[in-house]
Design a protein around this motif. Structure first.
Motif, PDB file in Angstrom:
ATOM      1  N   THR A 173    -104.525  11.711   5.862  1.00  0.00           N
ATOM      2  CA  THR A 173    -104.057  13.041   6.253  1.00  0.00           C
ATOM      3  C   THR A 173    -104.940  14.102   5.609  1.00  0.00           C
ATOM      4  N   VAL A 174    -105.481  15.003   6.442  1.00  0.00           N
ATOM      5  CA  VAL A 174    -106.302  16.087   5.913  1.00  0.00           C
ATOM      6  C   VAL A 174    -105.524  17.404   5.844  1.00  0.00           C
ATOM      7  N   TYR A 175    -104.435  17.514   6.605  1.00  0.00           N
ATOM      8  CA  TYR A 175    -103.571  18.697   6.521  1.00  0.00           C
ATOM      9  C   TYR A 175    -102.220  18.306   7.098  1.00  0.00           C
ATOM     10  N   GLY A 176    -101.196  18.310   6.260  1.00  0.00           N
ATOM     11  CA  GLY A 176     -99.930  17.717   6.637  1.00  0.00           C
ATOM     12  C   GLY A 176     -98.918  18.679   7.243  1.00  0.00           C
ATOM     13  N   TYR A 177     -98.012  18.116   8.011  1.00  0.00           N
ATOM     14  CA  TYR A 177     -96.851  18.831   8.562  1.00  0.00           C
ATOM     15  C   TYR A 177     -96.041  19.467   7.444  1.00  0.00           C
ATOM     16  N   SER A 178     -96.018  18.815   6.282  1.00  0.00           N
ATOM     17  CA  SER A 178     -95.179  19.274   5.177  1.00  0.00           C
ATOM     18  C   SER A 178     -95.575  20.646   4.662  1.00  0.00           C
ATOM     19  N   ASP A 179     -96.806  21.085   4.885  1.00  0.00           N
ATOM     20  CA  ASP A 179     -97.218  22.431   4.489  1.00  0.00           C
ATOM     21  C   ASP A 179     -96.617  23.434   5.472  1.00  0.00           C
ATOM     22  N   GLY A 180     -95.468  23.972   5.132  1.00  0.00           N
ATOM     23  CA  GLY A 180     -94.766  24.906   6.003  1.00  0.00           C
ATOM     24  C   GLY A 180     -93.816  24.254   6.969  1.00  0.00           C
ATOM     25  N   HIS A 181     -93.723  22.906   6.942  1.00  0.00           N
ATOM     26  CA  HIS A 181     -92.866  22.168   7.865  1.00  0.00           C
ATOM     27  C   HIS A 181     -93.090  22.650   9.305  1.00  0.00           C
TER      28      HIS A 181
END
Length: 398
Positions: A173-181
Motif C-alpha cells: 500500500t502506497v496510500y491507504g483508505y485509512s487516511d481520512g477514511h
C-alpha cells in the motif's frame, strides 16, 4: 467507474498517431478545426461478446516495455462493474509497420499474476496504471476496495516486476483508505519531471461509504523522489461547483518561467478544469475552467514536454458538453487537441470519432508516445469503456 459511465458500446480500443502530434497551435476556438492527423488503423484488444471476451471492460492503459512490446492493462469482469470477480487483465502487442502502422495484439488477455493485483479475494481491484522505468522494471499501480466498502477505489497499491514480467513483488500500500477514511482512486499515468520526481495523480472519492469518511473529496498527487520506493501525498484541490476527478498531469516549459506541472481534470461543469504547480506537485493553484475545452463529464488523457523547448502538450478529450436527450449519455467527438502556452490556447489536431447516436460512449482514452523518425513516430490512443464496453486500438497519422 461511476454510475454514469456504464453502458458503453466501445471500450478497450485505441488509435495510434504516426508523425508529429504537436503541429502548430494558436487558436483557442472551441470549434473543430480541420484535423492535421487522422486515424490509420484500429484493432480490438478485448471485445464484449467475442470468444474469450468479458461482459465488462474498463479503464484501459497501454505502456511500452523495454523490449518494445506493448502492455495493455484494464479491469474486467464476467458479470459487471465492482463484482467480486472484477480483476486486472493484461494483453501483449507488437508494432507492425508494413502498410499502415498498427498494433498486433497476440494471444488472449491473461490475468495479473496469481496472488498479485488480479486476485480480488482481498477486495475488488480497480484502475490499473502502468509505468516502465529506465531499467525496464514494470510498475503496476491499482486501487483495492476495503472489505467493508465495495466502491471505486480504496487503498492505492503497487506491485513491481522485472523487465520480462516474470517475477512480481508482493502488493504494498502506497496510500491507504485509512487516511481520512476515504477511497483513493487513480486513472492516468504518472509523469517523470525534469528533476526526476515521479508524480502520480489521484483523487479522493466518498463513494457509497460516505457515512464513515473523515475527509472531503479532493484531487491530489503522490510524489516519489526515490524512483517509486517511497511516496508522499500532496494537494487537496477542490471546486465548489464540481468534482475534480480522473485527472491527468503533464510537465511543460512555458515562457521563461521554467517547468510547470499542469493538471487537467474531468468535471461535471461541462468544461475541462486546470490547476498548475511550480514545485513538482507540492503546492497547487486553484482549479479553473478552460472555457475553450468542453467536457461531458468524461475522462481525458494527456502527454507533455513535447517539441522544441518542451512547450507542447497534447490531450485526448470528448470535445463536447453534455448533450440533450436522446443523446444525454452519449460521449463522442473524441479528438486530439494541443497547446504550447501552458493550456491557455488549444487547437484541434485530429478527430478519432464523431458518430452521434443514443447510447454511444466512445470514451476513456489513454495515450502514449511511440518514438520514431519523422515518417514513423507519434503516439497511440486507446480507450476503455464501461458497462458493456469493449476495447480497441486506433492508429492515426499526422
Amino acid at each position: 467507474e461511476h454510475d454514469e459511465d456504464g453502458g458503453g458500446e466501445d471500450g478497450l480500443r485505441g488509435d495510434s498517431s504516426n508523425g508529429g502530434a504537436a503541429g502548430k497551435a494558436s487558436s483557442s476556438s472551441s470549434k473543430a478545426a480541420k484535423p492535421s492527423a487522422w486515424v490509420l488503423s484500429r484493432q480490438w484488444v478485448s471485445q464484449v461478446g467475442k470468444a474469450g471476451g468479458f461482459a465488462y471492460n474498463h479503464m484501459a492503459q497501454v505502456s511500452r516495455l523495454k523490449n518494445g512490446t506493448f502492455l495493455a492493462s484494464w479491469q474486467a469482469s464476467a458479470t459487471g462493474e465492482g463484482k467480486p470477480d472484477q480483476a486486472i487483465r493484461f494483453a501483449h502487442g507488437e508494432l507492425v509497420t508494413h502498410n499502415a502502422p498498427s498494433i498486433a495484439w497476440r494471444g488472449k488477455p491473461f490475468p495479473a499474476p496469481l496472488g498479485g493485483p488480479g486476485d480480488a479475494k482481498g477486495g475488488v481491484v480497480w484502475s490499473p496504471v502502468t509505468h516502465v522505468d529506465q531499467s525496464g522494471r514494470i510498475f503496476l499501480f491499482y486501487s483495492q476496495s476495503t472489505p467493508s466498502c465495495r466502491a471505486p477505489g480504496g487503498d492505492l497499491k503497487l506491485v513491481v516486476s522485472d523487465p520480462e514480467g516474470l517475477s512480481w513483488s508482493e502488493p504494498r500500500t502506497v496510500y491507504g483508505y485509512s487516511d481520512g477514511h476515504i477511497n483513493k482512486v487513480i486513472a492516468n499515468k504518472l509523469v517523470v519531471t525534469s528533476t526526476g520526481a515521479w508524480v502520480l495523480p489521484f483523487w479522493r472519492e466518498l463513494g457509497p461509504c460516505r457515512s464513515t469518511a473523515q475527509a472531503e473529496p479532493t484531487a491530489g498527487v503522490l510524489v516519489s523522489k526515490d524512483h517509486g520506493a517511497t511516496w508522499k501525498s500532496h494537494g487537496h484541490i477542490s471546486h465548489g461547483s464540481t468534482w475534480l476527478i480522473e485527472q491527468t498531469v503533464v510537465e511543460v516549459t512555458s515562457g521563461g518561467g521554467g517547468p510547470t506541472l499542469v493538471m487537467l481534470c474531468r468535471t461535471a461543469a461541462n468544461h475541462v478544469f486546470k490547476a498548475t504547480s511550480k514545485d513538482d506537485g507540492k503546492s497547487w493553484s486553484t482549479a479553473d475552467a478552460i472555457m475553450s475545452l468542453p467536457n461531458p463529464n468524461a475522462k481525458i488523457a494527456a502527454l507533455g514536454g513535447l517539441g522544441t523547448g518542451r512547450r507542447w502538450m497534447v490531450m485526448v478529450v470528448n470535445d463536447h458538453k453534455e448533450l440533450p436527450q436522446p443523446y444525454r449519455r452519449c460521449r463522442t467527438k473524441l479528438r486530439v487537441v494541443a497547446s504550447s502556452d501552458g493550456g491557455k490556447r488549444w487547437e484541434r489536431l485530429a478527430s478519432i470519432e464523431e458518430t452521434l447516436k443514443p447510447g454511444l460512449r466512445y470514451h476513456y482514452p489513454t495515450i502514449i508516445a511511440i518514438e520514431g523518425d519523422d515518417n514513423n513516430g507519434g503516439g497511440m490512443i486507446g480507450g476503455g469503456g464501461g458497462g458493456g464496453g469493449n476495447g480497441d486500438v486506433d492508429e492515426a497519422d499526422g
